[in-house]
Design an enzyme around this catalytic site. Structure first.
Site, PDB file in Angstrom:
ATOM      1  N   LYS A  89     -25.673  -5.682 -58.519  1.00 37.25           N
ATOM      2  CA  LYS A  89     -26.677  -4.605 -58.552  1.00 37.25           C
ATOM      3  C   LYS A  89     -26.898  -4.079 -59.966  1.00 37.25           C
ATOM      4  CE  LYS A  89     -27.456  -3.825 -54.005  1.00 37.25           C
ATOM      5  NZ  LYS A  89     -26.241  -4.073 -53.241  1.00 37.25           N
ATOM      6  N   GLU A 111     -32.472   4.828 -54.424  1.00 34.10           N
ATOM      7  CA  GLU A 111     -31.991   4.989 -53.054  1.00 34.10           C
ATOM      8  C   GLU A 111     -30.690   4.212 -52.947  1.00 34.10           C
ATOM      9  OE1 GLU A 111     -33.886   2.497 -53.861  1.00 34.10           O
ATOM     10  OE2 GLU A 111     -32.766   0.864 -52.920  1.00 34.10           O
ATOM     11  N   SER A 379     -21.386 -12.112 -54.740  1.00 35.24           N
ATOM     12  CA  SER A 379     -22.261 -11.047 -55.259  1.00 35.24           C
ATOM     13  C   SER A 379     -21.496  -9.778 -55.614  1.00 35.24           C
ATOM     14  CB  SER A 379     -23.353 -10.730 -54.242  1.00 35.24           C
ATOM     15  OG  SER A 379     -22.775 -10.437 -52.978  1.00 35.24           O
TER      16      SER A 379
END
Ligand SMILES: *Cc1c(COP(=O)(O)O)cnc(C)c1O
Length: 409
Positions: A89, A111, A379
């Site tokens: 991210k 968000e 990830s």
């Protein structure tokens, strides 16, 4: 830098389904992003923060013990979870924060569901000296206290969203609404490769560093890739990982969705590999969603909060339909088994999301030749999931620990 503009639609999907107030903000964002992307100075800044702060390039691990145990294709793991704040991210959050700064914005909003994107945005905002507000469903705030604490430590204001089901989908709506009135001095960092154009394309480009590094790292060891496997929530780690290979016929690109606890409605987040999803519009874009006849998003479930989203990024939906990307699912139990398997054999704890990709690799590898190679994108790393995994795999000891903490506190 040679990417062609892919704004608006990916096949039948994507677009920009927003009110009039947001159109100028999105137009300006698209133009400023292209300008930044063609500026070597922007890339120099991006490279600097990637190497000195995110910790790029992330390693590519040959999972030798796992390969031997499974028999079949060689398994490699792209260790994206070693990036700062623990997941991919940060690639998107840092890129967009840098862009926001260049656009003269003083504040970012984001968000978050489980908190990983909120945490990445909070960290990027702190690093670049910008204000940050994160919208988070009230229910998610209660479930994900450690990430709320970390975001607040970094100076971010976490705002509870009390509408709808009080989870991620409501937080996205709240952030879009806030942005419509605040965009002159505020940028909205959306957390995945979705939302109104140009967000899906922006997220893909900032995440493509994962695929670019993987390609270079495999070349360096002289290996050819037969298949790439990534988990798919909204789709940002998958599209970034697959990105350099999309225009070619090989390797196989495999996206793994959350099979959850079963095939019934509300029990999973299968949008591509099953028949429950329908074409619709939500969160400003057209794609395949778990929604009812009235277009209301339906509840979904996964043991991993990051895969528990009722839609899928528009480019992935399009590439799934064209057949370039294959979609499969892995359930909660399979993800836990994969988590355990890679921990035991490689000393690496996958995030629960990434463990879905690991589970698909465990199924696929034994059916392939030992001359072939699979690369799994890890990830995220598994530290963030301790409260879930320890409860699932070592219940009594973990609950005992929590009780003593409360009693002694
Ligand atoms: C958020 C998250 C995901 C899912 O998001 P995508 O946009 O589909 O990549 C997957 N893995 C981890 C570790 C995450 O934090």
């Amino acid at each position: 830098m040679t990417d062609s503009m892919q704004y608006d639609y990916f096949g039948a999907y994507g677009g920009r389904y927003v009110g009039e107030t947001l159109r100028p903000a999105l137009d300006r964002l698209a133009a400023e992003f292209e300008e930044a992307w063609s500026d070597p100075l922007f890339h120099r800044e991006l490279l600097k923060i990637r190497t000195t702060w995110i910790g790029r390039p992330t390693p590519l691990l040959f999972a030798e013990n796992a390969t031997r145990a499974l028999g079949g294709a060689r398994i490699y793991v792209k260790m994206e979870g070693l990036a700062h704040t623990g997941a991919h991210k940060i690639n998107n959050a840092v890129g967009q924060a840098l862009l926001a700064k260049r656009m003269g914005k003083r504040k970012v909003i984001a968000e978050t569901g489980a908190g990983q994107h909120g945490l990445a945005s909070a960290a990027a905002a702190a690093k670049f000296g910008m204000g940050c507000r994160v919208y988070m469903g009230e229910i998610d705030m209660a479930r994900q206290r450690p990430n709320v604490f970390a975001m607040e430590m970094m100076g971010t204001e976490v705002t509870a969203v009390k509408s709808g089901a009080r989870t991620l989908k409501d937080a996205i709506n709240a952030a879009l609404r806030e942005w419509a009135s605040a965009f002159p001095d505020t940028h909205y960092i959306i957390g995945s490769a979705l939302g109104p154009s140009p967000f899906p394309e922006i997220a893909r480009r900032f995440q493509s560093v994962v695929g670019d590094e993987t390609r270079a790292q495999m070349r360096e060891i002289g290996g050819e890739i037969s298949a790439l496997i990534a988990c798919v929530g909204g789709g940002s780690n998958a599209i970034g990982f697959f990105s350099p290979f999309i225009g070619e016929s090989r390797p196989r690109l495999i996206g793994v969705e959350a099979g959850g606890r079963g095939t019934g409605p509300g029990d999973n987040a299968v949008r591509m590999s099953g028949h429950a999803a329908r074409v619709g519009v939500a969160h400003g874009y057209k794609s395949r969603f778990l929604m009812d006849n009235d277009g209301q998003l339906l509840p979904s479930h996964s043991i991993s909060a990051g895969l528990d989203y009722p839609g899928v990024g528009p480019q992935l939906a399009s590439l799934g339909e064209s057949g370039r990307i294959e979609f499969v699912s892995a359930g909660d139990g399979e993800a836990l088994a994969a988590l355990r398997f890679f921990a035991r054999h490689e000393g690496v704890m996958f995030a629960l999301e990434s463990a879905h990709a690991g589970a698909a690799a465990m199924r696929l590898a034994p059916t392939m030749k030992s001359s072939e190679s699979i690369v799994v994108n890890m990830s995220g790393r598994g530290d963030k999931d301790l409260f879930i995994t320890a409860k699932a795999l070592d219940r009594d000891n973990w609950i005992g620990f929590l009780r003593r903490e409360v009693d002694n506190g």
